[in-house]
Design a protein around this motif. Structure first.
Motif, PDB file in Angstrom:
ATOM      1  N   ALA A 109       1.097  -1.231   0.022  1.00  0.00           N
ATOM      2  CA  ALA A 109       0.280   0.148  -0.025  1.00  0.00           C
ATOM      3  C   ALA A 109       1.016   1.116  -0.033  1.00  0.00           C
ATOM      4  O   ALA A 109       1.648   1.316   0.654  1.00  0.00           O
ATOM      5  CB  ALA A 109      -1.427  -0.039   0.889  1.00  0.00           C
ATOM      6  N   GLY A 110       0.767   2.271  -0.357  1.00  0.00           N
ATOM      7  CA  GLY A 110       1.130   3.519  -0.898  1.00  0.00           C
ATOM      8  C   GLY A 110       2.353   3.390  -1.470  1.00  0.00           C
ATOM      9  O   GLY A 110       2.988   4.454  -1.765  1.00  0.00           O
ATOM     10  N   GLN A 111       3.058   2.043  -2.465  1.00  0.00           N
ATOM     11  CA  GLN A 111       4.197   2.077  -3.127  1.00  0.00           C
ATOM     12  C   GLN A 111       4.012   2.435  -5.091  1.00  0.00           C
ATOM     13  O   GLN A 111       3.286   2.909  -5.290  1.00  0.00           O
ATOM     14  CB  GLN A 111       4.923   0.414  -3.451  1.00  0.00           C
ATOM     15  CG  GLN A 111       5.899  -0.189  -4.494  1.00  0.00           C
ATOM     16  CD  GLN A 111       6.472  -0.935  -4.257  1.00  0.00           C
ATOM     17  OE1 GLN A 111       5.264  -2.153  -3.934  1.00  0.00           O
ATOM     18  NE2 GLN A 111       7.467  -1.440  -4.777  1.00  0.00           N
ATOM     19  N   THR A 112       4.833   3.308  -5.241  1.00  0.00           N
ATOM     20  CA  THR A 112       4.843   4.022  -6.583  1.00  0.00           C
ATOM     21  C   THR A 112       5.980   2.736  -7.246  1.00  0.00           C
ATOM     22  O   THR A 112       6.467   2.995  -7.287  1.00  0.00           O
ATOM     23  CB  THR A 112       5.247   5.450  -6.354  1.00  0.00           C
ATOM     24  OG1 THR A 112       4.550   5.623  -5.241  1.00  0.00           O
ATOM     25  CG2 THR A 112       5.171   6.653  -7.204  1.00  0.00           C
ATOM     26  N   PHE A 113       5.123   3.309  -8.285  1.00  0.00           N
ATOM     27  CA  PHE A 113       5.584   2.738  -9.547  1.00  0.00           C
ATOM     28  C   PHE A 113       5.655   3.934 -10.673  1.00  0.00           C
ATOM     29  O   PHE A 113       4.867   4.636 -11.317  1.00  0.00           O
ATOM     30  CB  PHE A 113       5.109   1.606 -10.446  1.00  0.00           C
ATOM     31  CG  PHE A 113       4.654   0.171  -9.214  1.00  0.00           C
ATOM     32  CD1 PHE A 113       5.410  -0.403  -8.895  1.00  0.00           C
ATOM     33  CD2 PHE A 113       3.694   0.328  -8.496  1.00  0.00           C
ATOM     34  CE1 PHE A 113       6.198  -1.817  -8.250  1.00  0.00           C
ATOM     35  CE2 PHE A 113       3.540  -0.681  -7.584  1.00  0.00           C
ATOM     36  CZ  PHE A 113       5.300  -1.295  -7.260  1.00  0.00           C
TER      37      PHE A 113
END
Length: 140
Positions: A109-113
């Motif tokens: 959750a909250g990980q950016t790609f």
């Protein structure tokens, strides 16, 4: 690095801008620059590409594909906008007969790609990026 405007469908020629949620996002690579080199295709040409930033709102597995695009796509997922960013996933064709691309990623959750749509060789056109949650994270 320029800052994101934060608008929902603000696509980029790097730096990175954001899109929100899951579902389909559409745009074109026509008249774009060739900013990203896919690691999964040997001998690729100078196809234009488009990149955007996406943040997972929930932990789990996600499928990202280019179904509905009108050209032979290459899909790249990186961990940042920087020039030396690690490629976390890369795919040229879903199969020998399907020239659209598909990758699977696991996110917190909250990980950016950073998701980039490129063209095979010098191909360009209108694309669709579909982002779908395939399995929520489980607490074991």
């Amino acid at each position: 690095m320029n800052k994101s405007s934060g608008r929902k469908n603000d696509w980029l020629l790097p730096p990175c801008h954001s899109v929100a949620g899951v579902g389909a996002n559409t745009r074109t690579t026509v008249r774009s620059g060739d900013d990203v080199t896919p690691g999964c295709v040997m001998g690729i040409g100078a196809a234009p590409d488009r990149s955007f930033q996406w943040t997972a709102t929930e932990a789990g597995d996600y499928t990202i594909d280019t179904a509905g695009s009108n050209f032979d796509t290459v899909l790249i997922v990186r961990d940042s906008c920087s020039a030396g960013a690690a490629q976390l996933a890369c795919n040229d064709d879903r199969s020998a007969t399907n020239l659209q691309s598909e990758v699977n990623i696991t996110a917190t959750a909250g990980q950016t790609f950073i998701i980039t749509v490129d063209g095979y060789t010098a191909e360009a056109g209108d694309f669709v990026v579909n982002i779908q949650a395939t399995a929520p994270a489980t607490d074991d």
